[in-house]
Scaffold this motif. Structure first.
Motif, PDB file in Angstrom:
ATOM      1  N   ILE A 105       0.670  -1.163   0.049  1.00  0.00           N
ATOM      2  CA  ILE A 105      -0.007   0.035   0.148  1.00  0.00           C
ATOM      3  C   ILE A 105       0.797   1.308   0.070  1.00  0.00           C
ATOM      4  O   ILE A 105       0.681   2.321  -0.587  1.00  0.00           O
ATOM      5  N   ARG A 106       2.009   1.247   0.727  1.00  0.00           N
ATOM      6  CA  ARG A 106       2.999   2.417   0.737  1.00  0.00           C
ATOM      7  C   ARG A 106       4.211   1.797   0.602  1.00  0.00           C
ATOM      8  O   ARG A 106       4.604   0.633   1.081  1.00  0.00           O
TER       9      ARG A 106
ATOM     10  N   TYR B 248      -4.288   7.651  -6.071  1.00  0.00           N
ATOM     11  CA  TYR B 248      -2.986   7.265  -5.038  1.00  0.00           C
ATOM     12  C   TYR B 248      -2.820   5.828  -5.156  1.00  0.00           C
ATOM     13  O   TYR B 248      -1.726   5.227  -4.442  1.00  0.00           O
ATOM     14  N   CYS B 249      -3.904   5.029  -5.122  1.00  0.00           N
ATOM     15  CA  CYS B 249      -4.080   3.786  -4.586  1.00  0.00           C
ATOM     16  C   CYS B 249      -3.748   2.670  -5.432  1.00  0.00           C
ATOM     17  O   CYS B 249      -4.088   2.661  -6.792  1.00  0.00           O
TER      18      CYS B 249
ATOM     19  N   GLN C 100     -13.281  -3.709   0.439  1.00  0.00           N
ATOM     20  CA  GLN C 100     -12.689  -2.453   0.275  1.00  0.00           C
ATOM     21  C   GLN C 100     -13.708  -1.217   0.325  1.00  0.00           C
ATOM     22  O   GLN C 100     -13.261  -0.266   0.705  1.00  0.00           O
TER      23      GLN C 100
ATOM     24  N   THR D   4     -14.538  -1.780   5.009  1.00  0.00           N
ATOM     25  CA  THR D   4     -14.423  -0.290   5.216  1.00  0.00           C
ATOM     26  C   THR D   4     -15.512   0.263   4.513  1.00  0.00           C
ATOM     27  O   THR D   4     -16.022  -0.406   3.328  1.00  0.00           O
TER      28      THR D   4
ATOM     29  N   PRO E 286     -12.913   6.603   5.939  1.00  0.00           N
ATOM     30  CA  PRO E 286     -11.606   7.223   5.436  1.00  0.00           C
ATOM     31  C   PRO E 286     -12.048   8.688   4.829  1.00  0.00           C
ATOM     32  O   PRO E 286     -13.141   8.623   3.942  1.00  0.00           O
TER      33      PRO E 286
ATOM     34  N   GLN F 181      -9.651  10.897   3.829  1.00  0.00           N
ATOM     35  CA  GLN F 181      -8.240  11.056   3.037  1.00  0.00           C
ATOM     36  C   GLN F 181      -7.799  12.435   2.955  1.00  0.00           C
ATOM     37  O   GLN F 181      -6.504  12.772   3.276  1.00  0.00           O
TER      38      GLN F 181
ATOM     39  N   ARG G 145     -12.100  10.858  -5.280  1.00  0.00           N
ATOM     40  CA  ARG G 145     -12.894  10.268  -4.146  1.00  0.00           C
ATOM     41  C   ARG G 145     -14.194  10.266  -4.312  1.00  0.00           C
ATOM     42  O   ARG G 145     -15.187   9.665  -3.759  1.00  0.00           O
TER      43      ARG G 145
ATOM     44  N   ASP H  35      -9.251   7.488   7.802  1.00  0.00           N
ATOM     45  CA  ASP H  35      -7.721   7.582   7.395  1.00  0.00           C
ATOM     46  C   ASP H  35      -7.479   8.939   6.793  1.00  0.00           C
ATOM     47  O   ASP H  35      -8.599   9.505   6.151  1.00  0.00           O
TER      48      ASP H  35
ATOM     49  N   ILE I 276      -4.310  11.133   4.315  1.00  0.00           N
ATOM     50  CA  ILE I 276      -3.329  10.937   3.548  1.00  0.00           C
ATOM     51  C   ILE I 276      -2.756  12.670   3.699  1.00  0.00           C
ATOM     52  O   ILE I 276      -3.522  13.378   3.297  1.00  0.00           O
TER      53      ILE I 276
ATOM     54  N   PHE J 110      -1.308   9.061   7.255  1.00  0.00           N
ATOM     55  CA  PHE J 110      -0.255   8.664   6.411  1.00  0.00           C
ATOM     56  C   PHE J 110       0.280   9.503   5.644  1.00  0.00           C
ATOM     57  O   PHE J 110      -0.385  10.575   4.881  1.00  0.00           O
ATOM     58  N   ILE J 111       1.695   9.480   5.554  1.00  0.00           N
ATOM     59  CA  ILE J 111       2.463  10.399   4.458  1.00  0.00           C
ATOM     60  C   ILE J 111       2.027   9.874   3.004  1.00  0.00           C
ATOM     61  O   ILE J 111       2.247   8.441   2.778  1.00  0.00           O
ATOM     62  N   TYR J 112       1.801  10.324   2.022  1.00  0.00           N
ATOM     63  CA  TYR J 112       1.392   9.923   0.900  1.00  0.00           C
ATOM     64  C   TYR J 112       2.624   9.358   0.397  1.00  0.00           C
ATOM     65  O   TYR J 112       3.710   9.822   0.485  1.00  0.00           O
ATOM     66  N   SER J 113       2.496   8.189  -0.449  1.00  0.00           N
ATOM     67  CA  SER J 113       3.518   7.398  -1.071  1.00  0.00           C
ATOM     68  C   SER J 113       3.139   7.282  -2.249  1.00  0.00           C
ATOM     69  O   SER J 113       2.136   6.578  -2.639  1.00  0.00           O
TER      70      SER J 113
ATOM     71  N   ARG K  93       3.085   5.569  -5.715  1.00  0.00           N
ATOM     72  CA  ARG K  93       2.914   4.163  -6.162  1.00  0.00           C
ATOM     73  C   ARG K  93       2.745   3.884  -7.620  1.00  0.00           C
ATOM     74  O   ARG K  93       1.901   4.537  -8.375  1.00  0.00           O
TER      75      ARG K  93
HETATM   76  N1  SAH Z   1     -10.684   0.788   0.673  1.00  0.00           N
HETATM   77  C1  SAH Z   1     -10.370   1.615   1.641  1.00  0.00           C
HETATM   78  C2  SAH Z   1      -8.654   1.819   1.941  1.00  0.00           C
HETATM   79  C3  SAH Z   1      -7.920   0.597   1.869  1.00  0.00           C
HETATM   80  S1  SAH Z   1      -6.005   1.229   2.007  1.00  0.00           S
HETATM   81  C4  SAH Z   1     -10.927   3.044   1.547  1.00  0.00           C
HETATM   82  O1  SAH Z   1     -11.001   3.573   0.177  1.00  0.00           O
HETATM   83  O2  SAH Z   1     -11.358   3.610   2.529  1.00  0.00           O
HETATM   84  C5  SAH Z   1      -6.076   2.076   3.564  1.00  0.00           C
HETATM   85  C6  SAH Z   1      -5.502   3.340   3.557  1.00  0.00           C
HETATM   86  O3  SAH Z   1      -4.296   3.576   3.043  1.00  0.00           O
HETATM   87  C7  SAH Z   1      -6.476   4.224   2.859  1.00  0.00           C
HETATM   88  O4  SAH Z   1      -7.824   4.418   3.291  1.00  0.00           O
HETATM   89  C8  SAH Z   1      -5.501   5.386   2.668  1.00  0.00           C
HETATM   90  O5  SAH Z   1      -5.653   6.447   3.593  1.00  0.00           O
HETATM   91  C9  SAH Z   1      -3.923   4.838   2.526  1.00  0.00           C
HETATM   92  N2  SAH Z   1      -3.352   4.782   1.289  1.00  0.00           N
HETATM   93  C10 SAH Z   1      -3.613   4.047   0.415  1.00  0.00           C
HETATM   94  N3  SAH Z   1      -2.808   4.270  -0.834  1.00  0.00           N
HETATM   95  C11 SAH Z   1      -1.754   5.307  -0.056  1.00  0.00           C
HETATM   96  C12 SAH Z   1      -0.580   5.864  -0.709  1.00  0.00           C
HETATM   97  N4  SAH Z   1      -0.417   5.794  -1.965  1.00  0.00           N
HETATM   98  N5  SAH Z   1      -0.138   6.704   0.191  1.00  0.00           N
HETATM   99  C13 SAH Z   1      -0.423   6.814   1.367  1.00  0.00           C
HETATM  100  N6  SAH Z   1      -1.447   6.409   2.077  1.00  0.00           N
HETATM  101  C14 SAH Z   1      -2.281   5.725   1.294  1.00  0.00           C
END
Ligand code: SAH
Ligand code: SF4
Ligand code: F3S
Length: 474
Positions: A86-87, A200-201, A238, A273, A300, A302, A314, A340, A342, A371-374, A376
């Motif tokens: 994920i990160r 971001y995901c 998810q 979630t 979440p 975000q 989103r 959650d 970011i 979380f700090i954005y990562s 991907r």
């Molecule tokens: N499906 C869930 C989230 C699953 S991932 C939803 O959408 O609510 C869990 C969490 O990881 C996310 O809510 C987000 O805050 C964090 N996350 C996902 N990708 C990320 C990234 N690239 N950098 C930092 N945080 C991230």
């Protein structure tokens, strides 16, 4: 000798895997005679509830094959890593861990090192492991964990390296053995994958498109769990609120909850979630009328900036999120809302972070993962302009401070109340204490007998220690 037997494997699943479980047990015994000790396994799980659930299934398969679970990763004959991507720090952590195993002991030819999970679905990862961690001898992905017995059989039958990673999921294969960490709590998948493509995901790429399970399959699994003594069920997906999409005439998620509620023996229902864009009024109504659905919604956020939310894809604005969260506060006043967040998404400014902090103050989250954005690889946000890491650190601390302040204050509001608590375990630090969870998912420690583990008891919350309580049974 063994090849002949393998050719007799049925084509259909899960029958094929039961065949390999049996074959694997024979091969395991042969190996045990050769090595003169029983074969043990150790599973390490990274990441979310989905991976935790997958690991339970894989442990179930290994148990059926007659391997013995062992706590010590260094001495186990078969070590399995279920990875998360994920990160980037999740990946680095895993590589670091794998590197620490790379000694002579681990390169022993009889040891099986298997790696699976989300990281394996990423481009380049399998090559990297093949090149740099040559002692890894089984690799598979997220779509075929149910094939573990077959892959282990191939290895035990003499193959040096077994690799099976699928780009896409095929059929959903269930009815394979599973073991649980706690006999009285279980996760149940209601859907797999994700279609939301938040920019971001990486999850939609490594877990595939969203697929819901048939309601009757889910309910059958819940009934079976209840008959085995499970009291608390966590429905996993998810985005549980979009449950049923793509299934003809499917019931909705709130309807599914109502069905699970009818099952005798199940006393608590959780879910994870909830994507804010899909949380319906129907869900709020069902929760209101239920005494089994736990008082906790993970929702979440975000970001609190509508501009950033749009760039994240989103599909809700700051105002829509606030309206929903405040509606939950009003309609379900005893329900904890966790989130959650970011920080440092491409293009995010301190003004955007101000908006996030504004939402934190207005909703007063009971808990938050920040979380700090990562970045991907392969996601749309990876090619957007990234924010200076120094600035991100500063903004991250601002957000952390805001969430900690609110959640501490929110937690303290429960002081003096008496709550139903499901007793999980003996307290890790002090064995005179038990540890349990309230309906709102907060932890409480209190004196009690080991025999209460797995039972629901009444506990008075005496002292709030920030994120948990100390109490006593009434
Ligand atoms: N499906 C869930 C989230 C699953 S991932 C939803 O959408 O609510 C869990 C969490 O990881 C996310 O809510 C987000 O805050 C964090 N996350 C996902 N990708 C990320 C990234 N690239 N950098 C930092 N945080 C991230
Ligand atoms: Fe990732 Fe968004 Fe899907 Fe959650 S909803 S798993 S954040 S793409
Ligand atoms: Fe990680 Fe895969 Fe879950 S990337 S967060 S283990 S779905």
């Amino acid at each position: 000798m063994n090849d002949l037997k393998f050719e007799m494997a049925p084509e259909t699943e899960p029958e094929r895997q039961y065949f390999f479980i049996e074959q694997g047990a024979v091969l395991r015994k042969q190996k045990e005679e050769e090595l003169k000790h029983p074969l043990t396994y150790h599973v390490t799980t990274f990441g979310c509830q989905m991976n935790a659930k997958d690991s339970e299934k894989m442990k179930g398969i290994l148990n059926e094959m007659g391997f013995i679970n062992c706590d010590d990763e260094k001495s186990a004959d078969l070590v399995l890593f279920n990875t998360c991507t994920i990160r980037d720090n999740a990946n680095q952590k895993f590589y670091g861990h794998l590197g620490s195993l790379n000694d002579k002991n681990h390169r022993n030819k009889d040891r099986i090192t298997a790696v699976c999970g989300c990281m394996m679905q990423e481009k380049g990862c399998v090559e990297k492991i093949r090149n740099s961690y040559k002692f890894v001898n089984i690799i598979f992905g997220t779509h075929n964990i149910y094939k573990l017995a077959e892959l282990v059989c191939l290895k035990l039958a003499g193959e040096n390296f077994v690799c099976d990673v699928w780009d896409k999921p095929k059929d959903i294969v269930e009815d394979i053995p599973s073991i649980r960490k706690y006999p009285f709590k279980a996760g149940v998948n209601i859907m797999y994958g994700c279609n939301n493509y938040c920019t971001y995901c990486i999850v939609p790429y490594v877990r595939g498109a969203e697929r819901s399970r048939e309601a009757k399959e889910i309910l059958m699994e819940c009934e079976k769990l209840a008959s085995e003594g499970v009291k608390e069920i966590m429905l996993l997906g998810q985005n549980v609120n979009s449950y049923g999409n793509g299934i003809k005439d499917s019931i909705s998620f709130p309807e599914l909850l109502k069905e699970v509620e009818k099952i005798e023996g199940i006393e608590r229902i959780r879910f994870m979630t909830s994507h804010p864009k899909d949380l319906s009024d129907e869900l709020i109504t069902v929760m209101k009328g239920s005494n089994k659905i736990c008082r906790h919604i993970h929702l979440p956020l975000q970001s609190g900036s509508s501009r950033i939310l749009k760039a994240m894809n989103r599909r809700y604005s700051k105002e829509q999120y606030l309206e929903l969260a405040l509606k939950i506060r009003k309609e379900l006043p005893d329900t904890a809302i966790t989130t959650d967040i970011i920080v440092g998404f491409p293009g995010e400014t301190p003004e955007d972070v101000d908006e996030t902090i504004d939402v934190i103050k207005k909703v007063r989250f009971d808990g938050a993962f920040t979380f700090i954005y990562s970045k991907r690889a392969g996601t749309p946000a990876a090619s957007m302009e990234q924010v200076d890491p120094e600035l991100v650190k500063k903004e991250f601390n601002r957000v952390l401070e805001a969430v900690n302040k609110e959640s501490k204050e929110m937690a303290a509001l429960n002081t003096g109340k008496t709550e139903d608590v499901l007793v999980d375990d003996i307290n890790e630090q002090d064995e005179r204490l038990l540890t349990g969870r309230m309906s709102n998912n907060m932890t409480v420690h209190f004196p009690g007998e080991r025999s209460l583990i797995g039972k629901i008891v009444n506990v008075r919350l005496e002292e709030c220690k920030g994120f948990y309580y100390v109490g006593s049974m009434v």
